[in-house]
Design an enzyme around this catalytic site. Sequence first.
Site, PDB file in Angstrom:
ATOM      1  N   MET A   1      20.065  28.138 -14.647  1.00  0.00           N
ATOM      2  CA  MET A   1      20.945  27.002 -14.772  1.00  0.00           C
ATOM      3  C   MET A   1      22.366  27.743 -15.623  1.00  0.00           C
ATOM      4  SD  MET A   1      21.938  23.749 -14.892  1.00  0.00           S
ATOM      5  CE  MET A   1      20.491  23.129 -14.482  1.00  0.00           C
ATOM      6  N   CYS A   2      23.536  27.294 -14.997  1.00  0.00           N
ATOM      7  CA  CYS A   2      24.742  27.580 -15.550  1.00  0.00           C
ATOM      8  C   CYS A   2      25.692  26.595 -15.533  1.00  0.00           C
ATOM      9  CB  CYS A   2      25.111  28.882 -14.558  1.00  0.00           C
ATOM     10  SG  CYS A   2      24.102  30.276 -14.339  1.00  0.00           S
TER      11      CYS A   2
END
Length: 567
Positions: A1-2
């Site tokens: 996740m970013c």
Amino acid sequence: MCGIHAIVTHDGIPTLSDSLRRSLANRGPDHFGQVETRVNGKQGARLSLAFTSTVLALRGDHVTPQPFHDASTGSVLCWNGEAWKLAGQAVEGNDGEAVLARLLAAAADDDDDDDDAGGEAVLDVLRCIEGPFAFIFFDKPSSRLFYGRDRLGRRSLLVNRDDSGFVLSSVAETASPGWFEVEADGIYVVNLTREDDERGVFVSPSRRPWMIDQAADTILNIGQLNMTTPSEALPPLGSNSSVIRRLHEELTESMRMRVLHIPAPPKLEEGSNQTRVAVLFSGGLDCTVLARVASELLPQDQGIDLLNVAFENPRVALHRGQDVTTSIYEACPDRITGRKAFAELAVVCPSRKWRFVAVDVPYTETLAHRSQVIYLMHPHNTEMDLSIAYALYFAARGAGVAQERPSDAPQAYSTTARVLFSGLGADELFGGYSRHLAAFERSGYPGLVDEIKLDVSRLGKRNLGRDDRIMAHWGREVRFPYLDERLVRWAIETPIWEKCDFQHPETESRVEPGKRVLRLLAEELGMPSVAREKKRAIQFGSRTAKMESGRTKGTNLVTPMIHDGAG
């Protein structure tokens, strides 16, 4: 996740606001990076571009900085998601690096002579990715900006475009008009060397389809729904059906990619809590089956947290009066079913270290985080959005009191898991909503097929972007095993009577017909009580719906509040 963000302007790069920088950092607490570049626009005008990425490291054995920047070409990739497979091959190591390598090779092969038809090799790389993702790729040699969300829309990406600039972001700058979800209906391309007129407005992006020459009735850019209906009466769907074993295989393969090889959280001391995954856990059928399959795959030294959220609803409290023997949280429907399912899991998988995490949310705390939740769910803005978002927001925070066995005394606890599992998608694929029964009663199998086709086709357009923004705020990644592309393709190609069985109602020996194939799988996995749990919407099970007034409609718009960075 970013967290990913990009801006293209004529007038220099504005500084990210503190609140937006903080929101992006919450999504990716392991690294914050920025890349700036420039390109010639129409008639030699200089365009300024800035790319920002924050990283939650869940792939590979180290934190890989973003944005990815290729020094030889100047091209940039902001990557938010998981590429489980590329062209059918499993990805080893960091998936963002693997995607960039393919994109750069493809960009070098592309024919840039035709502005409208160029970039096809890059598009082919993006089309071959399996997994949830949102991305921004700037191919500097061609001055093309590619962006989009996967064909199911499992990751958030918003766009804001006006005369002053073109902005893409995982979260909005503010909860204000102008921000829209990027549709999950294709890959978008902007040629930055072309602008509409003397005002310097950027050309409208061109949309390139996920599938080339796809049939008109293709669902989710994945496959075609099996529209066959039985020509005669069929026997009940039973435990001896081969489709149950096939569902188990498909779900196990989907879970295998998502549950194994998750790195330990940073700073985790040797011998300490080794829990790396948690389940958003109402105790219902969909999530409990995921927990059970996860237990089949995980090493025995890793625990599984079951995050069960319950709210103090003042309207419910008012009607309870003073003479009560159960706390308002323990009386929530999802808390009751959650504890029952927890007890059944503890019996069927006694060697697994389960941890039931009771997340109790006082009404005062709900109000304290209201502005934060409204900001994160934007541009969604209805009362129903808010009630669902509350439940996901506090569940994903994962802080409450925990028990490792139903008889244990509860202890204060915050989950260490950075990967969350959600059962979303099972109802749409396997006929679990009450409207599916209503459609069958009204029009038989043809009506049921039409209703399921409608539900499945709009999965990518509804709430997945909102849910991603809400839960990623806590530095966690939500994964949807039922929405694996291969599982979805198998499910939509399977005949309707092998998934649900409204022709044969529930009896003492026969489970409910909605999602019957999944219920029979739960029975096969040793969970007969879970197999008989009724469907219940999260906002009613956790009691976030109609907190102030019983007359509130889900379609009512919420009152915007100034975002103050709370939470």
